[in-house]
Design a protein around this motif. Structure first.
Motif, short mmCIF file in Angstrom:
data_model
loop_
_atom_site.label_atom_id
_atom_site.label_comp_id
_atom_site.label_asym_id
_atom_site.label_seq_id
_atom_site.Cartn_x
_atom_site.Cartn_y
_atom_site.Cartn_z
N GLY A 61 38.84 96.09 91.33
CA GLY A 61 39.02 94.83 90.75
C GLY A 61 37.96 93.72 91.50
N LEU A 62 37.03 94.54 92.04
CA LEU A 62 35.89 93.88 92.72
C LEU A 62 34.75 92.94 91.96
CD1 LEU A 62 35.14 93.63 95.78
CD2 LEU A 62 33.49 95.53 95.44
N PRO A 63 34.85 91.75 92.25
CA PRO A 63 33.68 90.87 91.35
C PRO A 63 32.39 91.32 91.87
CG PRO A 63 35.09 89.65 92.93
CD PRO A 63 35.49 90.71 93.23
N PHE A 64 31.44 91.24 90.80
CA PHE A 64 30.05 91.48 91.09
C PHE A 64 29.46 90.71 90.21
CE2 PHE A 64 31.28 94.62 88.13
CZ PHE A 64 30.46 95.11 87.14
N ARG A 65 27.93 90.50 90.57
CA ARG A 65 26.87 89.94 89.60
C ARG A 65 25.94 90.98 89.40
NH1 ARG A 65 21.76 87.18 90.60
NH2 ARG A 65 21.54 88.28 92.49
N GLN A 66 25.66 91.21 87.96
CA GLN A 66 24.90 92.44 87.59
C GLN A 66 23.67 91.81 87.21
OE1 GLN A 66 26.42 94.96 84.53
NE2 GLN A 66 24.81 96.41 84.70
N VAL A 67 22.31 92.40 87.71
CA VAL A 67 20.99 92.00 87.30
C VAL A 67 20.36 93.45 86.54
CG1 VAL A 67 18.67 91.40 88.17
CG2 VAL A 67 20.61 90.80 89.45
N PRO A 68 20.37 93.29 85.40
CA PRO A 68 20.17 94.41 84.37
C PRO A 68 18.73 94.86 84.54
CG PRO A 68 20.21 92.22 83.09
CD PRO A 68 20.38 92.00 84.52
N VAL A 69 18.22 95.29 85.67
CA VAL A 69 16.84 96.09 85.87
C VAL A 69 17.01 97.32 84.70
CG1 VAL A 69 15.20 96.99 87.21
CG2 VAL A 69 16.96 95.05 87.97
N ILE A 70 15.83 97.42 84.18
CA ILE A 70 16.04 98.62 83.20
C ILE A 70 15.00 99.44 83.65
CG2 ILE A 70 14.19 97.60 81.51
CD1 ILE A 70 15.87 98.89 79.16
N GLN A 71 14.98 100.98 83.21
CA GLN A 71 14.21 101.81 83.70
C GLN A 71 12.59 101.55 82.80
OE1 GLN A 71 17.44 102.36 82.37
NE2 GLN A 71 18.31 104.02 83.30
N ALA A 72 11.74 101.66 84.05
CA ALA A 72 10.71 101.60 83.10
C ALA A 72 10.25 102.68 82.21
CB ALA A 72 9.40 101.70 84.33
N TYR A 73 10.59 103.69 82.11
CA TYR A 73 10.22 104.80 81.22
C TYR A 73 11.02 104.46 79.83
CZ TYR A 73 14.87 107.05 81.99
OH TYR A 73 16.05 106.96 82.19
N ARG A 74 11.85 103.42 79.77
CA ARG A 74 12.41 103.23 78.44
C ARG A 74 11.84 101.95 77.67
NH1 ARG A 74 18.53 102.03 79.57
NH2 ARG A 74 18.53 101.80 77.41
N LEU A 75 10.81 101.39 78.36
CA LEU A 75 10.25 100.30 77.82
C LEU A 75 8.56 100.80 77.46
CD1 LEU A 75 10.78 97.60 80.44
CD2 LEU A 75 11.54 97.81 78.39
N PRO A 76 8.08 100.16 76.34
CA PRO A 76 6.78 100.73 75.99
C PRO A 76 5.66 100.39 76.90
CG PRO A 76 7.90 99.02 74.19
CD PRO A 76 8.80 99.51 75.39
N ASP A 77 5.72 98.96 77.30
CA ASP A 77 4.76 98.67 78.50
C ASP A 77 5.40 97.95 79.51
OD1 ASP A 77 2.75 97.86 79.94
OD2 ASP A 77 1.65 96.69 78.32
N PRO A 78 5.90 98.60 80.51
CA PRO A 78 6.89 97.99 81.51
C PRO A 78 5.82 97.09 82.30
CG PRO A 78 6.29 100.29 82.07
CD PRO A 78 5.82 100.11 80.86
N ASP A 79 4.55 97.19 82.22
CA ASP A 79 3.84 96.33 83.13
C ASP A 79 3.28 95.03 82.38
OD1 ASP A 79 4.07 98.20 85.35
OD2 ASP A 79 2.51 99.45 84.46
N ALA A 80 3.64 94.95 81.25
CA ALA A 80 3.36 93.99 80.47
C ALA A 80 3.83 92.73 81.04
CB ALA A 80 3.67 93.94 78.90
N PRO A 81 2.85 91.37 80.83
CA PRO A 81 3.61 90.17 81.55
C PRO A 81 4.86 89.60 81.20
CG PRO A 81 1.24 89.89 80.70
CD PRO A 81 1.94 91.23 80.45
#
Ligand SMILES: N[C@@H](CCC(=O)N[C@@H](CS)C(=O)NCC(=O)O)C(=O)O
Length: 219
Positions: A23-43
């Motif tokens: 029951g511990l509250p938290f804030r989640q920042v949804p950082v995604i795995q780079a390999y799941r993106l077509p171009d992780p370095d795109a602006p």
């Protein structure tokens, strides 16, 4: 408030499950795995494991990472062990002996099980083994898992849980690692006590909550 960096479709699931148990509250920042993106370095790419802002927190470029006060911590199992120690009764250690045993099982999960379980996950798609090479990898990984799973089967059959006769962070850590191999019936069916224990772990409301959140995320 605790911050968890990482999408729920990542090893952040382990920490999120534990927070739901506590029951511990938290804030989640949804950082995604780079390999799941077509171009992780795109602006316009979403925050991902290649993003310079994230690399400041995690030079290894991997999720999850937590921030708890001034502490920035990576390695998912270190994160759950830390949170269970700090906030976690009855899921955390009651004393130094339990603490040592929780570390032991978590290291066992990471070193004796995780890599082969991941091989099974990546090569065994929805019950259908694909290529001959994938089949050979799965067979080899399954063979290597027999010994640690025998250890686990014997322990669970005698004690019901990993530490202290109750569900703890050690069960959570090991269950999350073993989940990767869970779909491979030929292996798992040899270990009925482990299968029943894993089912019980995953029937817990806190796991179900995390799992619903995970399924709600895009694949
Ligand atoms: N041993 C680390 C492994 C972390 C890890 O490999 N995380 C994956 C996601 S579950 C990742 O961030 N991969 C990033 C990438 O390959 O871009 C842990 O348990 O936290």
């Amino acid at each position: 408030m605790l911050t968890i960096y990482g999408v729920t479709r990542s090893r952040a699931s382990r920490i999120i499950w534990l927070c739901h148990e506590l029951g511990l509250p938290f804030r989640q920042v949804p950082v995604i795995q780079a390999y799941r993106l077509p171009d992780p370095d795109a602006p316009d790419a979403p925050l991902n494991t290649h993003s310079p802002d994230f690399l400041k927190l995690s030079p290894a470029g991997a999720v999850p990472v937590i921030q708890d006060g001034d502490l920035v911590l990576s390695e998912s199992l270190a994160c759950t062990l830390h949170l269970a120690r700090k906030y976690g009764q009855p899921f955390g250690p009651a004393d130094a002996v339990e603490d040592a045993l929780m570390l032991q099982w978590s290291f066992y999960a990471a070193t004796a099980i995780e890599q082969d379980a991941l091989t099974i996950l990546f090569n065994h798609d929805k019950g259908q083994i694909q290529s001959g090479a994938a089949q050979a990898s799965v067979a080899h990984a399954a063979e290597r898992l027999i010994r640690p799973l025998r250890v686990l089967e014997d322990h669970i059959a005698r004690h019901g849980h990993l530490v202290g006769g109750r569900f703890t962070v050690a069960d959570l850590n090991l269950a999350e690692v073993l989940r990767y191999a869970q779909g491979y019936g030929q292996l798992m069916e040899q270990f009925p006590a482990v299968m029943a224990w894993l089912d019980d772990c995953q029937a817990r409301p806190a796991f179900r909550k995390m799992w619903q959140e995970r399924l709600a995320e895009p694949e």
